[in-house]
Each structure stands twice: as structure tokens, then as C-alpha cells.
Design a protein around this motif. Structure first.
Motif, short mmCIF file in Angstrom:
data_model
loop_
_atom_site.label_atom_id
_atom_site.label_comp_id
_atom_site.label_asym_id
_atom_site.label_seq_id
_atom_site.Cartn_x
_atom_site.Cartn_y
_atom_site.Cartn_z
N THR A 145 19.34 -19.26 -4.18
CA THR A 145 18.77 -20.45 -4.66
C THR A 145 17.24 -20.04 -4.71
O THR A 145 16.84 -19.10 -4.04
CB THR A 145 18.70 -21.38 -3.29
N GLU A 147 13.41 -20.50 -5.04
CA GLU A 147 12.39 -21.18 -4.27
C GLU A 147 11.04 -21.07 -4.75
O GLU A 147 10.55 -19.72 -4.92
CB GLU A 147 12.57 -20.69 -2.84
N ALA A 154 8.89 -18.81 3.26
CA ALA A 154 10.27 -18.98 3.48
C ALA A 154 10.77 -18.20 4.52
O ALA A 154 11.47 -19.03 5.64
CB ALA A 154 10.81 -18.69 2.18
N TRP A 245 15.30 -13.03 2.08
CA TRP A 245 14.43 -13.54 1.00
C TRP A 245 13.78 -12.59 0.35
O TRP A 245 13.44 -11.56 0.85
CB TRP A 245 13.34 -14.30 1.95
N THR A 252 7.01 -17.13 -5.99
CA THR A 252 8.37 -17.47 -6.24
C THR A 252 9.50 -16.42 -5.44
O THR A 252 9.24 -15.40 -5.40
CB THR A 252 8.96 -17.57 -7.70
N THR A 255 16.30 -17.00 -2.57
CA THR A 255 16.93 -16.95 -1.12
C THR A 255 18.47 -16.59 -1.54
O THR A 255 19.12 -17.22 -2.11
CB THR A 255 16.75 -18.19 -0.45
N GLN A 293 18.00 -23.19 -9.66
CA GLN A 293 17.31 -24.11 -9.20
C GLN A 293 17.96 -25.53 -8.67
O GLN A 293 18.73 -26.01 -9.56
CB GLN A 293 16.23 -24.58 -10.49
N ASN A 297 13.99 -31.22 -6.11
CA ASN A 297 13.26 -30.16 -6.00
C ASN A 297 11.76 -30.91 -5.91
O ASN A 297 11.82 -32.10 -5.87
CB ASN A 297 13.17 -29.23 -7.09
N ASN A 321 18.90 -26.95 3.77
CA ASN A 321 17.96 -26.16 3.43
C ASN A 321 17.14 -26.65 2.11
O ASN A 321 15.75 -26.38 1.97
CB ASN A 321 18.56 -24.93 2.70
N THR A 322 17.42 -27.94 1.57
CA THR A 322 16.55 -28.65 0.78
C THR A 322 15.19 -29.11 1.64
O THR A 322 14.36 -29.27 0.99
CB THR A 322 17.40 -30.14 0.21
N TYR A 325 13.11 -26.46 2.07
CA TYR A 325 12.16 -26.21 0.60
C TYR A 325 11.24 -27.11 0.71
O TYR A 325 9.98 -26.75 0.20
CB TYR A 325 13.04 -26.22 -0.53
N GLU A 329 7.86 -25.27 0.25
CA GLU A 329 7.30 -25.49 -0.82
C GLU A 329 5.92 -26.30 -1.06
O GLU A 329 4.96 -26.13 -1.70
CB GLU A 329 8.22 -25.80 -2.03
#
Ligand code: FES
Ligand SMILES: [Fe+2]
Length: 405
Positions: A145, A147, A154, A245, A252, A255, A293, A297, A321-322, A325, A329
Motif C-alpha cells: 500500500t 503511504e 509509519a 516500511w 513517501t 507499506t 493508493q 485517502n 490501516n486506513t 494512515y 499522513e
């Protein structure tokens, strides 16, 4: 830090991105470097410079043929070691061909990933050897994914066990949930030859503790037990999880997410693996097609549901995991740590930073940093289990912490 990162094998791409010999090449950006990966006629994966050493044409448009990539601008062809094997635009007796090479890095394909070593040849360590990589294909699932954050924040999210009571709490009113039983776990960190192992100990009741033992393997790998299988903390299948990671560049990260069945007798069924991906927020429907992606997001605030946030969860965001992020992020591409205030729950974060500083010093002294020798970490495995209150997890879980593949 770039020099340190180059001392380790890093996943460059998933094997599934280059499924067949002589198939289409793919763009890879790794540690700030633009590369092209291709599977050659023999089935071996090459990782070469993104630009031709002749006049810098993009190798991505190259033709993957007979054990090499041919630049389509003037036909120069390179094999996966970087050697120029054909230079049809020069006279046949020219020796120019022997003097030109394209940059190329060694690769090792294991566990559904193509690993690459981008460091100095004289320091190249043996290929990585986690239990995950020895588990048969029938027992594991690996995904990747994108990130939009520096790899370190991360990683720090991944070794921070106390956040799960909040960020990942799926029902804040359910007192039976493990995550609500004790929101301030006692964190015990023990440094090792590969990084550290640590236990987050939560009090369940008068008789029982819940111990979750993680490993941190330098530079950016986390191994953890499978409690997230269900919100109630009961395991449905014997599974271990973790992430790697991998810096695309400073701002950027890719993951790599993995799961495998730790019981040799029980394969990981496909439905369970996909279910786990959906629960994590990266099911097949969650990606923007053709990319790594996520649809949820930063640009759309991860589709936060303020009503859900008011009634049931802290974040109001779907996908385990969202949720990570959104926090990682949201700090900005490189978190400004000068404004932090670290507490006792941050012991693992503090230890990881110390280890990374020590690794930087080791490299400057000309020594191998921790986490480069597979012998140090190849037999470790994480675990999460209930244990009698006050007992020593190190002794009680000793046998559980040893790889069986
Ligand atoms: S630029 Fe690649 S062969 Fe000329
Ligand atoms: Fe998390």
C-alpha cells in the motif's frame, strides 16, 4: 540515513507485479532512486536504472527480450547484471559496448516479494530470511500500500501498541473488548541483536494478563501476533502479521503488509486473507484501480464519518490501516518531532530511535548495523496470549517465540 538504509535488502516490488518471463517491465522508485524492474527469459528479476546510459531514454518503454532489456531509442540492450550485450547502432567491430553499463542492483525473490540490495557490494549481507519467507505459498499473503509519509513515522505507528485502544477501537462502549479492558498497557522493551522485542501487557482481570509480544527488526520491520483477527481478541485462524516500511523517497513509503499461518498443518485460506485485507481497509475494492493508493485517502479526509465517530468509534474512519494512515499522513510528510512530548507508552518508539542512531554510528565506524545478519532474526516469531497475572512473559512464552517453518 540513506547510507544506512542501503545496507539492508529492501522489498522493491511484489512478485505479482512481474508475473511472467519477458513480460512488461514496471517502474520502481526505491530509496529516492528511479529504476525499472523486469523478469527476464530465465524468470530472474532484473532491477536497472530507469534511464539508458546512451542518451537517457526511459527504459520503461524498453523491449524485454531474450534475457535483457532493449532500449527502443537506438537498440542498446542490457542484461540484468547491467552488462551491455548488444549495441546495434555502432559498427560491429566497435569495443564501445564493453565500456558501457547500465546501473543494476542484485535481487532476491522470496516470499512473494522481489528484494533488492542498493548498497556497496563489499557490504552486501546474505538475503533476508524471516519465517514469513520460509512459510509455503499456501500459508501466506503479502500486499502493498502507498503511504504519503516518511517511513519513520509509519514505522513508529507500527511499534506503538497503546494507540490500538483508541485509533483501532471498533466499539468504544463494549467493555468486553480487549482494547477497552486496559488502555494503558505496561510496555517492556528488550534490545536484541536485530533490534528489540517488546511486550505490551494489559490487565484483563484479577487472574489474567494479556501479553502481546512484538519484534522490531532494523531498519523498518514489525512482527506482531494475530489479535486483530477479531475485535474480541479471539483468534479465528493461527496467523501472524506484520509490516515492512520501505522508503520510496523521504516523503513517501510503500507499506508491505503480510500475514501467514504459523501452524504448518493449517494453510491460510484465501477468503480469510482477503477478509483480513478488507478489515484492514485495503480490500480489492479499496484501491484506486491500477495503483497501490487507497480510495480513502488524505484528499478526501479518508471519508471520515462524523456520525460513526460520535456514536461508536474514536476515528469514524473505516479500515484498521486506513485509520493509521489518517494519523501518520496527517502529521505531514515528515513529522516535526521537536514539538513532541513522549510518555511511558512511548518506550518502544524511544528505543527504536536509539537503535537507529546506534546503527548510524555503526555504519560511520565501518561496522555492520543491526538487522543485517539473518542469523540474528531468522528464528524469531511474535505471539499474543493470555498469561497468569504477574508471570514473566519471557519464560512463559519462550516456546511460542520460536519459528516452526
Ligand atoms: S538512448 Fe538508449 S539506445 Fe540510445
Ligand atoms: Fe495502528
Amino acid at each position: 540515513m540513506g547510507n544506512l538504509m542501503r545496507r539492508y535488502w529492501q522489498p522493491a516490488l511484489l512478485s505479482s507485479e512481474v508475473p511472467e518471463p519477458d513480460g512488461a517491465p514496471v517502474r520502481v522508485r526505491l530509496l529516492g532512486e528511479d529504476l525499472v524492474a523486469f523478469r527476464d527469459t530465465n524468470g530472474d528479476v532484473g532491477l536497472i536504472d530507469a534511464f539508458c546510459p546512451h542518451r537517457r531514454a526511459p527504459m520503461f518503454f524498453g523491449r524485454n527480450e531474450e534475457c535483457g532489456m532493449r532500449c527502443v531509442y537506438h537498440g542498446w540492450k542490457f542484461d540484468r547484471s547491467g552488462e551491455c550485450v548488444d549495441m546495434p547502432s555502432e559498427p560491429p567491430d566497435s569495443l564501445f559496448k564493453t565500456k558501457v553499463r547500465i546501473g543494476a542492483y542484485p535481487t532476491s525473490e522470496r516470499g512473494g516479494m522481489v528484494w533488492a540490495y542498493l548498497g556497496p557490494a563489499e557490504f552486501q549481507p546474505p538475503a533476508p530470511d524471516y519465517e514469513l519467507l520460509r512459510a509455503p505459498e499456501t500459508h501466506r499473503h503479502v500486499s502493498k500500500t502507498f503511504e504519503q509519509a516518511n517511513w519513520l513515522q509509519a514505522l513508529e505507528g507500527g511499534i506503538d501498541t497503546s494507540h490500538s485502544s483508541f485509533v483501532h477501537n471498533q466499539d468504544i462502549h463494549n467493555k468486553k473488548l480487549l482494547r477497552n479492558a486496559d488502555t494503558a498497557p505496561n510496555i517492556e522493551v528488550e534490545k536484541t541483536s536485530y533490534g528489540f522485542r517488546y511486550a505490551g501487557i494489559r490487565r484483563l482481570n484479577e487472574e489474567q494478563d494479556y501479553a502481546r509480544v512484538y519484534h522490531y527488526v532494523l531498519p523498518a520491520q514489525q512482527l506482531r501476533g494475530g489479535v486483530t483477527e477479531s475485535a474480541g481478541g479471539k483468534k479465528e485462524v493461527p496467523a501472524l502479521h506484520g509490516h515492512l516500511w520501505v522508503p520510496i523517497d523521504d516523503e513517501t513509503t510503500f507499506t508491505y503488509n503480510w500475514i501467514y499461518s504459523y501452524d504448518p498443518a493449517i494453510p491460510l485460506d484465501h477468503e480469510h486473507a482477503i477478509g483480513h485485507e478488507i478489515y484492514s481497509g485495503r480490500g480489492p475494492e479499496d484501491y484506486i484501480p491500477g495503483t497501490y493508493q487507497l480510495k480513502r485517502n488524505r484528499d478526501n479526509d479518508y471519508l471520515i464519518d462524523r456520525d460513526l465517530q460520535r456514536t461508536k468509534t474514536y476515528t469514524g474512519i473505516k479500515g484498521i490501516n486506513t485509520q493509521d494512515y489518517a494519523l501518520q499522513e496527517g502529521m505531514g510528510p515528515i513529522c516535526d518531532r521537536t514539538h513532541e512530548h513522549l510518555g511511558t507508552s512511548d518506550r518502544a518508539i524511544i528505543a527504536a530511535r536509539q537503535l537507529l542512531f546506534e546503527a548510524l554510528d555503526a555504519v560511520e565506524r565501518g561496522e555492520a548495523p543491526k538487522g543485517t545478519n539473518p542469523v540474528d532474526y531468522s528464528q524469531v516469531r511474535p505471539v499474543d496470549l493470555e498469561i497468569p497475572r504477574g508471570s514473566r512473559w519471557q519464560e512463559l512464552l519462550e516456546r511460542e517465540l520460536i519459528a516452526r517453518f
